[in-house]
Design an enzyme around this catalytic site. Structure first.
Site, PDB file in Angstrom:
ATOM      1  N   GLU A  96       0.455  -1.623  -0.233  1.00 44.20           N
ATOM      2  CA  GLU A  96      -0.424   0.263   0.050  1.00 44.20           C
ATOM      3  C   GLU A  96       0.961   0.804   0.155  1.00 44.20           C
ATOM      4  O   GLU A  96       1.079   2.661  -0.336  1.00 44.20           O
ATOM      5  CB  GLU A  96      -0.771  -0.291   0.944  1.00 44.20           C
ATOM      6  CG  GLU A  96      -2.081   1.061   1.027  1.00 44.20           C
ATOM      7  CD  GLU A  96      -3.128   0.780   2.285  1.00 44.20           C
ATOM      8  OE1 GLU A  96      -3.780   0.242   1.959  1.00 44.20           O
ATOM      9  OE2 GLU A  96      -3.055   1.243   3.750  1.00 44.20           O
ATOM     10  N   HIS A 100       5.624 -27.337   2.924  1.00 42.24           N
ATOM     11  CA  HIS A 100       4.340 -28.299   2.615  1.00 42.24           C
ATOM     12  C   HIS A 100       3.663 -27.513   1.670  1.00 42.24           C
ATOM     13  O   HIS A 100       2.591 -28.333   1.166  1.00 42.24           O
ATOM     14  CB  HIS A 100       4.121 -28.770   3.649  1.00 42.24           C
ATOM     15  CG  HIS A 100       4.779 -29.864   4.481  1.00 42.24           C
ATOM     16  ND1 HIS A 100       5.364 -31.271   3.871  1.00 42.24           N
ATOM     17  CD2 HIS A 100       6.021 -29.249   5.361  1.00 42.24           C
ATOM     18  CE1 HIS A 100       6.359 -31.068   5.025  1.00 42.24           C
ATOM     19  NE2 HIS A 100       6.744 -30.511   6.343  1.00 42.24           N
ATOM     20  N   LYS A 135     -13.161   2.844  -3.352  1.00 45.19           N
ATOM     21  CA  LYS A 135     -14.324   3.059  -2.261  1.00 45.19           C
ATOM     22  C   LYS A 135     -15.623   3.838  -3.083  1.00 45.19           C
ATOM     23  O   LYS A 135     -16.242   3.782  -3.099  1.00 45.19           O
ATOM     24  CB  LYS A 135     -13.596   3.618  -0.875  1.00 45.19           C
ATOM     25  CG  LYS A 135     -12.502   3.045  -0.637  1.00 45.19           C
ATOM     26  CD  LYS A 135     -12.163   3.909   1.108  1.00 45.19           C
ATOM     27  CE  LYS A 135     -11.293   3.419   1.873  1.00 45.19           C
ATOM     28  NZ  LYS A 135     -10.974   4.394   2.898  1.00 45.19           N
TER      29      LYS A 135
END
EC number: 5.3.1.9
Length: 546
Positions: free
Chosen positions: A353, A384, A512
């Site tokens: 960000e 794994h 937004k």
């Protein structure tokens, strides 16, 4: 061409990168028995080994010259002095002021920042002690047992990461829960086992307009008042952390229950402020102060250490080298300590960000690689899952391995097994194994020639995969504070070198705004004709399938 690319150090690093791509770290280690001592930094509470990177003294000198030519030290001084280095928002960047260990006045635009911070900390301490000691009572007169922190992004991820990392310090005075997702499933699950009369909500939002946070806060109020049958109960069960006191009061939270934020603190750097209220409630205010002290320790190191011995600066320079010059497109964060299971997500937000941008602070398009994508998982789990990719993919992924010398829960034999894997992986990623070694090993095991010819190419590991190793002496509040601050300053140095404004987030704002428009369309069942055909069709499908 960017102004950065005209720098002498930049041009030299481009040439060095071409040369280094044909070298192997195995050779560099064979040529220099002092390599670890040359390329490591030891602090009182942690160690950084960056020797397993494709660098030599000439490369490091060129990187340090780049830091000098881009005036990293001058910009560092500007940040700590409170100059408005957040150019696009015309703001100072002063999260470091939240952890200053000094009573000396620090005046910014006529305001004494030191006084504001100390007053805030004093108010937090009184509040925290009142709740933890059972003196803050809910609407029925019962003590608070559960804290629900409602926020998103920096208002949630930082505090949650810290409380998870330090949960072994919690004495159980209160139980802390976090709600960030606007998907109602999360808040419903968190609230289901709780008793409304014993719950205190912290609503954390800098603007107090964040859609996700305010939606969850309204749900929390409805849940509370439907149990108490009294709207006045909000005063006893809600506090806010915000820079917009008026909005919080309009929402129904009483003024004395509102803790301040300031516009010179960015959300992803805010856990040191009242945004960290949940941390203090969970661990106790003394532990919150230790967290601040650890961050201050790193601040002082960052300010005073020469760049060649500077923990955050070296982290930044190595990242710039691997990404911008050697062409790596991602970086893995791999904690080998269960307590740090949220650290990767936290650093992902902090770095991507901050520096995930393609325009310089002068407004010009950047034509060189900037920040890598950050990803990862707890080390053993990752082994794994995706370590196959780290070892043998044709994409080179630099990695930070983060571990601790002492376990917080010393179950016999476990930590040694964990750390054996920790050390083995960085060595294996660097050393690899060539086909000659593979064939010799298979032959020694009695395999026939046909089997060896078929299998040998698949077992070759080229190695030469760069890693940093960070070893903390233990995971405690002070050391964790130092580690977080080190990465904060790494991000700052990267931004300066790459000519990026690290303290805005316009990419977040765009989404937004569009979401608000679409939400109105969904609520009114009136899909705009202005959307592209894909978005319009998806909205119509969603509406028809409800």
């Amino acid at each position: 061409m960017s102004s950065r690319q005209t720098l002498a150090s930049w041009k030299k690093l481009q040439l060095l990168a071409q040369d280094k791509k044909s070298q192997h770290m195995n050779t560099l280690f064979a040529q220099d028995s002092e390599r670890f001592n040359k390329f490591s930094i030891e602090l009182p509470n942690m160690l950084l080994d960056y020797s397993k990177n494709l660098i030599d003294t000439e490369t490091l000198d060129a990187l340090l010259a780049l830091a000098e030519e881009t005036q990293v030290c001058d910009w560092r001084a500007k940040m700590f002095a409170g100059e408005k280095i957040n150019k696009t928002e015309d703001r100072a960047v002063l999260h470091t002021a939240l952890r200053r260990q000094s009573d000396e006045a620090f005046i910014i635009e006529g305001e004494n920042v030191t006084e504001h911070v100390k007053n805030q900390l004093a108010e937090m301490e009184v509040f925290v002690n009142k709740v933890r000691q059972g003196h803050w009572l809910g609407y029925s007169g019962k003590r608070i047992t559960d804290i629900v922190n409602i926020g998103v992004g920096g208002s949630n991820l930082g505090p949650q990461m810290v409380t998870e990392a330090l949960k072994h310090y919690s004495d159980g005075s209160v139980n802390v829960h976090y709600v960030s997702n606007v998907d109602g499933a999360q808040i419903a699950e968190v609230l289901r086992p709780l008793e409304p009369e014993k719950v205190l909500f912290i609503v954390s939002s800098k603007t107090f307009t964040t859609t996700e946070t305010m939606t969850n806060a309204r749900t929390a109020i409805n849940w509370l008042t439907s149990a108490s049958f009294d709207e006045n109960s909000v005063a006893k069960h809600f506090v806010a952390v915000t820079a917009n006191k008026e909005n919080a009061m309009s929402f129904g939270i009483e003024e004395q229950n509102i803790f301040d934020m300031w516009d010179w603190v960015g959300g992803r750097f805010s856990l040191w402020s009242a945004i960290g209220l949940a941390i203090a409630l969970d661990l106790g205010f003394d532990k919150f102060e230790e967290l601040l002290a650890g961050a201050h320790d790193m601040d002082q190191h960052f300010i005073n250490a020469p760049l060649k011995d500077n923990f955050p600066a070296i982290l930044a320079l190595i990242s710039v080298w691997n990404t911008t010059f050697l062409g790596s497109q991602s970086q893995a964060i791999l904690p080998y300590d269960q307590t740090l299971h949220m650290l990767t997500a936290y650093l992902q937000q902090a770095e991507m960000e901050s520096n995930g941008k393609s325009v310089s602070w002068d407004g010009d398009e950047i034509d060189y690689a900037t920040v890598p994508s950050i990803w990862g998982e707890l080390g053993i789990n990752g082994q794994h899952a995706f370590y196959q990719y780290l070892h043998q993919s044709n994409n080179v992924v630099p990695a930070d391995f983060i571990g601790s010398v002492k376990s917080v829960t010393p179950v016999k034999g476990h930590h040694e097994t964990l750390m054996a894997n920790f050390f083995a992986q960085t060595q294996a990623l660097m050393v690899g194994v060539n086909e000659e070694q593979v064939r010799a090993d298979l032959k020694a095991k009695g395999r026939n020639a046909e089997y060896i010819d078929n299998v040998a190419p698949h077992k070759v590991h080229k190695g030469n995969r760069p890693t940093n190793t960070i070893l903390l002496k233990c995971i405690n509040p002070r050391n964790l504070g130092s580690l977080i601050a080190a990465y904060e300053h790494k991000i700052f140095v990267q931004g300066i070198i790459l000519q990026i404004c690290s303290f805005d987030q316009w990419g977040v704002e765009l989404g937004k705004g569009l979401a608000a428009e679409i939400q109105t369309e969904l609520q009114t069942d009136n899909i705009s004709a202005q959307h592209d055909c894909s978005t319009s069709s998806l909205l119509k499908f969603y509406q028809s399938a409800k």
